[in-house]
Write a protein that holds these residues in place. Sequence first.
Motif, PDB file in Angstrom:
ATOM      1  N   GLN A  36      -0.351   3.209  -9.293  1.00 43.56           N
ATOM      2  CA  GLN A  36      -1.700   2.885  -8.836  1.00 43.56           C
ATOM      3  C   GLN A  36      -2.745   3.281  -9.875  1.00 43.56           C
ATOM      4  OE1 GLN A  36      -2.593   4.482  -4.952  1.00 43.56           O
ATOM      5  NE2 GLN A  36      -4.808   4.320  -5.251  1.00 43.56           N
ATOM      6  N   LEU A  37      -2.625   4.499 -10.395  1.00 41.37           N
ATOM      7  CA  LEU A  37      -3.609   4.966 -11.370  1.00 41.37           C
ATOM      8  C   LEU A  37      -3.495   4.193 -12.675  1.00 41.37           C
ATOM      9  CD1 LEU A  37      -5.885   6.944 -11.911  1.00 41.37           C
ATOM     10  CD2 LEU A  37      -4.188   8.624 -12.645  1.00 41.37           C
ATOM     11  N   LEU A  38      -2.280   3.831 -13.065  1.00 41.71           N
ATOM     12  CA  LEU A  38      -2.088   3.087 -14.310  1.00 41.71           C
ATOM     13  C   LEU A  38      -2.776   1.730 -14.252  1.00 41.71           C
ATOM     14  CD1 LEU A  38      -0.803   2.862 -17.098  1.00 41.71           C
ATOM     15  CD2 LEU A  38       1.281   2.010 -15.988  1.00 41.71           C
ATOM     16  N   VAL A  39      -2.678   1.041 -13.129  1.00 42.63           N
ATOM     17  CA  VAL A  39      -3.342  -0.259 -12.985  1.00 42.63           C
ATOM     18  C   VAL A  39      -4.849  -0.109 -13.172  1.00 42.63           C
ATOM     19  CG1 VAL A  39      -3.930  -2.080 -11.328  1.00 42.63           C
ATOM     20  CG2 VAL A  39      -1.565  -1.291 -11.523  1.00 42.63           C
ATOM     21  N   GLU A  40      -5.436   0.877 -12.503  1.00 36.28           N
ATOM     22  CA  GLU A  40      -6.883   1.056 -12.591  1.00 36.28           C
ATOM     23  C   GLU A  40      -7.313   1.491 -13.986  1.00 36.28           C
ATOM     24  OE1 GLU A  40     -10.588   3.202 -10.196  1.00 36.28           O
ATOM     25  OE2 GLU A  40      -8.516   3.651  -9.626  1.00 36.28           O
ATOM     26  N   ALA A  41      -6.554   2.419 -14.591  1.00 38.11           N
ATOM     27  CA  ALA A  41      -6.911   2.897 -15.929  1.00 38.11           C
ATOM     28  C   ALA A  41      -6.837   1.774 -16.958  1.00 38.11           C
ATOM     29  CB  ALA A  41      -5.995   4.054 -16.330  1.00 38.11           C
ATOM     30  N   ARG A  42      -5.810   0.941 -16.863  1.00 44.10           N
ATOM     31  CA  ARG A  42      -5.696  -0.183 -17.796  1.00 44.10           C
ATOM     32  C   ARG A  42      -6.843  -1.173 -17.609  1.00 44.10           C
ATOM     33  NH1 ARG A  42       0.816  -1.416 -17.332  1.00 44.10           N
ATOM     34  NH2 ARG A  42       1.486  -0.176 -19.140  1.00 44.10           N
ATOM     35  N   GLN A  43      -7.242  -1.414 -16.377  1.00 45.30           N
ATOM     36  CA  GLN A  43      -8.359  -2.320 -16.120  1.00 45.30           C
ATOM     37  C   GLN A  43      -9.641  -1.803 -16.759  1.00 45.30           C
ATOM     38  OE1 GLN A  43      -8.296  -2.531 -11.835  1.00 45.30           O
ATOM     39  NE2 GLN A  43      -6.939  -4.319 -11.795  1.00 45.30           N
ATOM     40  N   TRP A  44      -9.904  -0.521 -16.581  1.00 42.06           N
ATOM     41  CA  TRP A  44     -11.111   0.057 -17.176  1.00 42.06           C
ATOM     42  C   TRP A  44     -11.029   0.068 -18.691  1.00 42.06           C
ATOM     43  CZ3 TRP A  44     -15.672   0.502 -15.228  1.00 42.06           C
ATOM     44  CH2 TRP A  44     -15.845   0.617 -13.853  1.00 42.06           C
ATOM     45  N   LEU A  45      -9.851   0.284 -19.231  1.00 42.86           N
ATOM     46  CA  LEU A  45      -9.703   0.265 -20.681  1.00 42.86           C
ATOM     47  C   LEU A  45     -10.028  -1.125 -21.233  1.00 42.86           C
ATOM     48  CD1 LEU A  45      -8.939   1.641 -23.312  1.00 42.86           C
ATOM     49  CD2 LEU A  45      -6.528   1.196 -22.787  1.00 42.86           C
ATOM     50  N   ARG A  46      -9.556  -2.168 -20.558  1.00 46.44           N
ATOM     51  CA  ARG A  46      -9.868  -3.531 -21.003  1.00 46.44           C
ATOM     52  C   ARG A  46     -11.366  -3.805 -20.917  1.00 46.44           C
ATOM     53  NH1 ARG A  46      -4.811  -4.798 -18.514  1.00 46.44           N
ATOM     54  NH2 ARG A  46      -5.835  -5.132 -16.504  1.00 46.44           N
ATOM     55  N   ARG A  47     -11.999  -3.349 -19.848  1.00 50.36           N
ATOM     56  CA  ARG A  47     -13.438  -3.579 -19.690  1.00 50.36           C
ATOM     57  C   ARG A  47     -14.247  -2.867 -20.763  1.00 50.36           C
ATOM     58  NH1 ARG A  47     -12.405  -2.131 -13.461  1.00 50.36           N
ATOM     59  NH2 ARG A  47     -11.828  -4.211 -12.682  1.00 50.36           N
ATOM     60  N   VAL A  48     -13.873  -1.613 -21.016  1.00 50.35           N
ATOM     61  CA  VAL A  48     -14.599  -0.852 -22.037  1.00 50.35           C
ATOM     62  C   VAL A  48     -14.372  -1.454 -23.414  1.00 50.35           C
ATOM     63  CG1 VAL A  48     -14.735   1.390 -23.189  1.00 50.35           C
ATOM     64  CG2 VAL A  48     -14.620   1.280 -20.693  1.00 50.35           C
ATOM     65  N   ALA A  49     -13.141  -1.867 -23.701  1.00 54.05           N
ATOM     66  CA  ALA A  49     -12.863  -2.501 -24.992  1.00 54.05           C
ATOM     67  C   ALA A  49     -13.692  -3.765 -25.168  1.00 54.05           C
ATOM     68  CB  ALA A  49     -11.373  -2.810 -25.106  1.00 54.05           C
ATOM     69  N   GLY A  50     -13.914  -4.480 -24.077  1.00 61.45           N
ATOM     70  CA  GLY A  50     -14.703  -5.698 -24.155  1.00 61.45           C
ATOM     71  C   GLY A  50     -16.153  -5.469 -24.501  1.00 61.45           C
ATOM     72  N   LEU A  51     -16.640  -4.261 -24.328  1.00 59.63           N
ATOM     73  CA  LEU A  51     -18.040  -3.964 -24.662  1.00 59.63           C
ATOM     74  C   LEU A  51     -18.314  -4.103 -26.150  1.00 59.63           C
ATOM     75  CD1 LEU A  51     -18.763  -0.800 -22.474  1.00 59.63           C
ATOM     76  CD2 LEU A  51     -19.647  -3.110 -22.138  1.00 59.63           C
ATOM     77  N   GLN A  52     -17.298  -3.991 -26.970  1.00 55.23           N
ATOM     78  CA  GLN A  52     -17.515  -4.039 -28.413  1.00 55.23           C
ATOM     79  C   GLN A  52     -17.962  -5.423 -28.882  1.00 55.23           C
ATOM     80  OE1 GLN A  52     -15.089  -1.465 -31.036  1.00 55.23           O
ATOM     81  NE2 GLN A  52     -13.644  -1.403 -29.333  1.00 55.23           N
TER      82      GLN A  52
END
Length: 382
Positions: free
Chosen positions: A110-126
């Motif tokens: 459960q935590l891995l799914v959420e953490a990966r989602q946030w990582l993709r979103r933050v990476a997209g900020l660049q």
Amino acid sequence: MITAMRLHSKSALPSDDSLLRSWKRWETGAAKPSSQYQSLIASVFGTVTTSIFPVQARRDAGAELAVTGMETYDILARLQTSDIDASMIEALHITTDRLASEYPYMPSEQLLVEARQWLRRVAGLQSQRLTFSQHREVLVTAGWLALLVACLEHDMGDPRSAEATRKAAMALGREAGHPEIGGWAHEIRAWMSLTRGDLRGVVAAAQEGREVSEGYGVNVQLAGQAAKAWARLGDRRQTELALEEGRKALERLPHPENLENHFVVDPTKFDFYAMDCYRYLGEDALASNLARVVIESGTDFDGTERTPMRIAEARITLGVAAAREGDLDQAIAYGDQALESGRKSIPSLLMVSRDLTEVLRARYPSEKESNEFFERLSEIRP
């Protein structure tokens, strides 16, 4: 009197009679030891000051999130626009802190799914227009998220993904000029090396980590990983030196705001590392005492386990001690409790469980209970 003599061995102190009078006053609660004595007492008992004399301080991340006015859906909406400001960056920091604080007990999947989602979103900020400082903050946030993802991937028995994510986190930390992220990337490398039996690799990773993150809390955990490796290599002196290095490093740190964050080193985590070392060195009484501290400090008043992974390893430690003392039933009971933990780091649990199986095989090779435990353990797969 024995304790007074041990205190004298640590530093030049008043006479035994004077020290004994002070000790009695401390025991009855009539007075509290000064900071100097607190440190010495902790050293005598092989732990750190705040483990015996705790400081109550914990950040309420939920309250901070409310103050920012940045609920999750607001953050997500603004991530799709160019409206990036200090409040949103701070909200991302709080979200990252929340995720890292859920690591000890949240189911890995459960935590891995959420953490990966946030990582993709933050990476997209660049891809958006960012100031230099905003760009660095995005890199730092992505670095912490990548570290968390690497830990979860390792917990779930996916070493290849964990190693790739760990290297990505290290690169992000390097680009952001953030040595603490680099230190934790080395710590994860040391942890992974330990669980696969590469003990010299643990020592090397710990040394490299300390070189890039001097003065940060991660150095305590790097010393702890090195101590675990030295214990398994059978070098008691190096084990004690590494533990002492970690203890002194922790004593120099300010008390953390949020003890729940996985990337914060607290006094009970140090006890957890020392427990592992002393179990492996055969110091059953000391290891068992530390195991009980780990269980007590990780359990709420209502019985809820806040640190189930640490508690599982503490139970294995108690099981090893019971097996060595000839109590097979108690040893199996502790072992089963550890295996039944809902939140597992599979490689770590399998590693420490081998300590129990080795004792059981050596002392009770033909007992039905031992063989049944081996079967239950074999059902756990990375």
